[in-house]
Enzyme design. Sequence first.
Site, PDB file in Angstrom:
ATOM      1  N   GLU A 167       1.112  -1.327   0.543  1.00  0.00           N
ATOM      2  CA  GLU A 167      -0.013   0.134  -0.134  1.00  0.00           C
ATOM      3  C   GLU A 167       1.043   1.233   0.184  1.00  0.00           C
ATOM      4  OE1 GLU A 167      -2.741   0.132   3.168  1.00  0.00           O
ATOM      5  OE2 GLU A 167      -3.148   2.084   3.392  1.00  0.00           O
TER       6      GLU A 167
ATOM      7  N   ASP B 176      -4.172  10.411   9.958  1.00  0.00           N
ATOM      8  CA  ASP B 176      -3.256   9.779  10.495  1.00  0.00           C
ATOM      9  C   ASP B 176      -1.822  10.383  11.727  1.00  0.00           C
ATOM     10  OD1 ASP B 176      -2.217   7.904   8.133  1.00  0.00           O
ATOM     11  OD2 ASP B 176      -2.371   9.331   7.380  1.00  0.00           O
TER      12      ASP B 176
END
Lengths: 253, 391
Positions: A45, A56
């Site tokens: 990924e 994040d």
Amino acid sequence: MNIKDLFKGNPKNLLNIYVTAGYPRLDSLTEIIPALAEHKVSIIEVGIPYSDPLSDGPTIQKSNMQALDNGITLELIFKQLSSIDTEVPLVLMGYYNSILQYGMERFVKKCNEVGVSGLIVPDLPIEIYLRDYRELFDNNGLSNIFLITPSTTDDRLEMIDNHSSSFIYAVSSSSTTGNNKKIEGAEEYLQGLNSKNINTPVLVGFNIRDRKSFEFVNQYASGGIIGSAFINHISNSKNLHKDTSVFVQSIKN
Amino acid sequence: MSQNYQVDNQGYYGPYGGAYVPEMLYPNIMELQNNYLSIINDVSFQKELDELLHNYVGRPTPLYFADRLSKYYNTNIFLKREDLCHTGAHKINNSLGQILLAKRLGKTRIIAETGAGQHGVATATACSLMGFECDIFMGAKDIVRQAPNVERMKMLGANIVPVHSGSKTLKDATNEAIRNWINNPTDTHYIIGSVVGPHPYPDIVARFQSVISKEVKLQLGKNPDYIIACVGGGSNAMGIFYHYLDEDTKLIGVEAAGHGVDTPMTAATLAVGTKGVLHASMTKVMQTNDGQVVEPHSVSAGLDYPGIGPQHAYLEEVGKATYHSVTDQEAIDAAHLLARKEGIIPALESAHALAYLEKLVCFKKDIVVVNLSGRGDKDLETYKTFSDNEY
Ligand SMILES: Cc1ncc(COP(=O)(O)O)c(C=O)c1O
């Protein structure tokens, strides 16, 4: 390989490794991807660095900032990917605004060209995907990968299941990436998920950082996704091939 | 209430708005979307909020005819004195509304972002009043340039979380608040400070700020020719535009040009921005061709933001309101002028609205209402620095 083909025969113990493009150095992907492939990682990924990565935590935020400072762009990521030849299915993970500015149609075509077959866009709600982009994805053999969380309702899970063509990304706890929650805390959630009739294979992400946590989620799902732990591992790497190999071997045989 | 130019049932203002939230926030946003209107429209809610606005905030705020300033500009200037609100800015209208909303949603913890510190102070105040725990996210750079407000928040019992990521200003404080919300999804309500963020926030904040134009309508008796307000995210502007969206009053928003819109040191989003997603809303964004959000610049921390509320993006697009910008220096000069002409020290943000009076072409008989969104005590250090350097 197209990510859809990976799931034929319902394989288990799949390891998906997340890596921020352009990190730690501008062209690091060209070293990291072959090393991951060599050690039979199931899915790679690739994160598209973004100035404002809302879901994040600090580790991936910092990798994004450094990659941007290094000069990474989406165009350059595609260029790097086109120079790498690998059998491991490639998935891109990025925020909607990056793709919007590049142009979704252009983006999808480019994915096709360079061998990316899956896409994770955490801030593109499924409703908008279905309204605006589903046909485009279908026509180009690109599979959109949706997130589910412990608070996703059954109705919504069913909708997501119905529109998934490779795997579903189950977030192990409601959090941003890279926090320090124990994966064992997700046991009840994962058990419950397992007992639901989900047709699409599920990979579990967030809070998986080592062999123990990876093996833990494999009991309940088709595999696990590791991001921040890998990014931390390579942050000061002088030898990406070696450090990547060591990391993967520490997770699986 | 005006129906035109308001949010549609999908959460959009024309092509702008929406809720581009990560799945982790989907339940929170749905909870708000499904409940906010019934809560806000409830009679007992309105009664409780009205009483607080009256007895605690000091509303209605005066609509003051600025005689000497009017003579100076040769027109008729009224100042809507939001600077006289308790805590010193319009932000408290929204913080109190949202804390009552949070209470009815059964939340026990509050988070907020702040730039100038006014929204942080207002939210810390509301939390103290209602007995809520609160964490305020503030950029490290803003903590320095708005020090007095940091001390106020601390004294009010808020926990200040310094934000060191990105530009260390309002944009990143907002990112961190959203991330904190993702990590605390059930007990926490996020009191966003402007008409930005995912639907229904822009509508929630606009409704709570609309009390400003509701009062102006009653106070003035007839429609003004012009209404002028500064625009960071755009909450004080939307508040004073709100009940005039169906009238032919000319609505003017003033953005912060910083060093100038033709320099990289600017925060005038509508002047230099393009369509994109910021803080989960489709709007105009200052960004590179590659979609990276750029760091804005304004001397005013409250306007130092690379986005704008989606409703403003829409009002500009359809021509219902016009947007202009003034530079750091023009704003500072306007603040000094108001101090000398009217004995009022405005917030640096509000000084941007005042500075536009220099550029407004109007007649002697015209009525101009300027939203004086806040007072300038917090900005004395900046005013002093500029005077030392520039005069
Ligand atoms: C006094 C004052 N005016 C205006 C603003 C800008 O916000 P908005 O555009 O949402 O009114 C701020 C923000 O901190 C402020 O403190």
